[in-house]
Design an enzyme around this catalytic site. Structure first.
Site, PDB file in Angstrom:
ATOM      1  N   LYS A 162      60.248  73.114   6.472  1.00  0.00           N
ATOM      2  CA  LYS A 162      59.648  72.482   5.285  1.00  0.00           C
ATOM      3  C   LYS A 162      58.698  73.454   4.587  1.00  0.00           C
ATOM      4  O   LYS A 162      58.713  73.585   3.358  1.00  0.00           O
ATOM      5  CB  LYS A 162      58.923  71.182   5.698  1.00  0.00           C
ATOM      6  CG  LYS A 162      59.892  70.075   6.094  1.00  0.00           C
ATOM      7  CD  LYS A 162      59.228  68.876   6.764  1.00  0.00           C
ATOM      8  CE  LYS A 162      60.297  67.890   7.247  1.00  0.00           C
ATOM      9  NZ  LYS A 162      59.773  66.716   7.963  1.00  0.00           N
TER      10      LYS A 162
ATOM     11  N   GLN B 236      54.297  64.759  10.762  1.00  0.00           N
ATOM     12  CA  GLN B 236      55.598  64.816  11.426  1.00  0.00           C
ATOM     13  C   GLN B 236      55.655  63.827  12.595  1.00  0.00           C
ATOM     14  O   GLN B 236      54.730  63.760  13.408  1.00  0.00           O
ATOM     15  CB  GLN B 236      55.866  66.254  11.914  1.00  0.00           C
ATOM     16  CG  GLN B 236      57.261  66.488  12.468  1.00  0.00           C
ATOM     17  CD  GLN B 236      58.373  66.401  11.419  1.00  0.00           C
ATOM     18  OE1 GLN B 236      58.145  66.584  10.225  1.00  0.00           O
ATOM     19  NE2 GLN B 236      59.582  66.110  11.855  1.00  0.00           N
TER      20      GLN B 236
ATOM     21  N   ASP C 210      56.934  61.286   2.312  1.00  0.00           N
ATOM     22  CA  ASP C 210      57.972  60.884   3.274  1.00  0.00           C
ATOM     23  C   ASP C 210      58.506  59.487   2.957  1.00  0.00           C
ATOM     24  O   ASP C 210      59.539  59.079   3.483  1.00  0.00           O
ATOM     25  CB  ASP C 210      57.368  60.836   4.687  1.00  0.00           C
ATOM     26  CG  ASP C 210      57.786  62.021   5.540  1.00  0.00           C
ATOM     27  OD1 ASP C 210      58.877  62.562   5.301  1.00  0.00           O
ATOM     28  OD2 ASP C 210      57.014  62.372   6.449  1.00  0.00           O
TER      29      ASP C 210
HETATM   30  N1  GUN Z   1      60.717  63.005  12.179  1.00  0.00           N
HETATM   31  C1  GUN Z   1      62.062  62.986  12.008  1.00  0.00           C
HETATM   32  N2  GUN Z   1      62.366  62.961  10.688  1.00  0.00           N
HETATM   33  C2  GUN Z   1      61.182  62.966  10.032  1.00  0.00           C
HETATM   34  C3  GUN Z   1      60.838  62.962   8.651  1.00  0.00           C
HETATM   35  O1  GUN Z   1      61.681  62.927   7.747  1.00  0.00           O
HETATM   36  N3  GUN Z   1      59.503  62.974   8.373  1.00  0.00           N
HETATM   37  C4  GUN Z   1      58.549  63.000   9.339  1.00  0.00           C
HETATM   38  N4  GUN Z   1      57.257  62.988   8.968  1.00  0.00           N
HETATM   39  N5  GUN Z   1      58.845  62.989  10.640  1.00  0.00           N
HETATM   40  C5  GUN Z   1      60.160  62.985  10.974  1.00  0.00           C
END
Ligand code: GUN
Length: 292
Positions: A52, A96, A119
């Site tokens: 990211k 995350q 998100d």
């Molecule tokens: N864990 C697995 N997929 C995601 C996501 O798209 N965002 C976040 N914050 N955690 C995740």
């Protein structure tokens, strides 16, 4: 059979975003700034967050990675979230998931300002999504829909079976695909661990989406000829033939299923890069929504 190339599509989206950002910069406008909070050092989470941050760099966004040890207290994490909410330089941020067991994930998600929740996990954004009102869409479902849109996959009137009812993927995706939009207008079946006759149900699917995190779960006898297959699974399995000692395996047995499908996403290079591309789209949107 045609591969739905998420890697290439995400690259194209990053290029489009890069152009938008450089135009904004020429106009003297603010550079979008995404922050990511990572707790602990789980390999999968670390590589997602690193990807990211790398995507931000490629596009020309600013990014900040904030790391905590896995024994960080809930209070410390909540204070960090509040700080990011209040920081005018940060346009959007993510925490995350998953978080260590001693931290209440719902409490953390609920503390994120809905305006910075890129998100799309906050109840306000999930509610807006359900009502088809403006807001941030969860990154993985939005990425899948964007991939379908760009490959012009017909969804209207199709039977879509989604395996897996997670808050992040299966549940929001079931709503997004049943809405009166394009892509959308599917008749959706949301299957899960208590579903009976899963194989028979899957055989009825025009579009089959697997999001359960079980390697090679979907086999050829579960798939109708000509079905569209979307594989959300990314499980690390040991592979001593590789230097790093593991490889990513999807929920679909690609070798078996691909010849029966009309379109199929590979793992890696399918849904994963699209999730990151959606997050980037949401970050630019966050900045624009906040009037910067
Ligand atoms: N864990 C697995 N997929 C995601 C996501 O798209 N965002 C976040 N914050 N955690 C995740």
């Amino acid at each position: 059979m045609q591969r739905l190339n998420g890697k290439e599509t995400a690259h194209q989206i990053r290029k489009e975003l890069q152009e938008k950002v450089s135009t904004r910069k020429e106009m003297g406008k603010k550079t979008p700034h995404l922050a990511a909070v990572l707790v602990g050092s789980d390999g999968g989470s670390l590589s997602y967050v690193t990807a990211k941050v790398k995507a931000c760099e490629e596009i020309g966004f600013d990014s900040t990675l904030i790391r905590f040890d896995s024994d960080v207290s809930e209070d410390t994490l909540l204070n960090q979230v509040t700080k990011l909410n209040d920081d005018p330089n940060i346009d959007g941020f993510i925490v995350q998931l998953p978080l260590p067991k001693h931290i209440n994930e719902t409490k953390v998600t609920d503390t994120i300002s809905p305006n910075k929740d890129v998100d799309g996990f906050h109840p306000m954004n999930l509610g807006n999504m359900m009502l088809n009102l403006p807001g941030f869409l969860p990154a993985t479902p939005a990425g899948i829909i964007e991939l379908m849109r760009r490959y012009k996959i017909e969804t209207s009137g199709k039977h879509c079976v989604i395996i897996g009812r997670s808050n992040i993927v299966g549940t929001p995706l079931s709503m997004m695909l049943s809405r009166n939009t394009n892509p959308g207008n599917c008749t959706v079946t949301l299957a899960h661990s208590r579903t009976k006759n899963l194989k028979e149900l899957c055989l009825q699917a025009d579009i089959l989406i697997a999001a359960i995190g079980k390697p090679d779960f979907v086999t050829s006898e579960m798939v109708k000829d000509g079905a569209v297959i979307i594989d959300v699974g990314t499980t690390r399995v040991e592979d001593t033939s590789r230097e790093r000692g593991w490889r990513l395996v999807g929920d679909v047995n690609f070798k078996e299923v691909a010849p029966k499908s009309s379109f199929i996403t590979p793992v890696p290079g399918g849904v994963g890069p699209m999730t990151i591309a959606s997050l980037m789209i949401n970050t630019l949107k966050a900045m624009e929504l906040n009037g910067k």
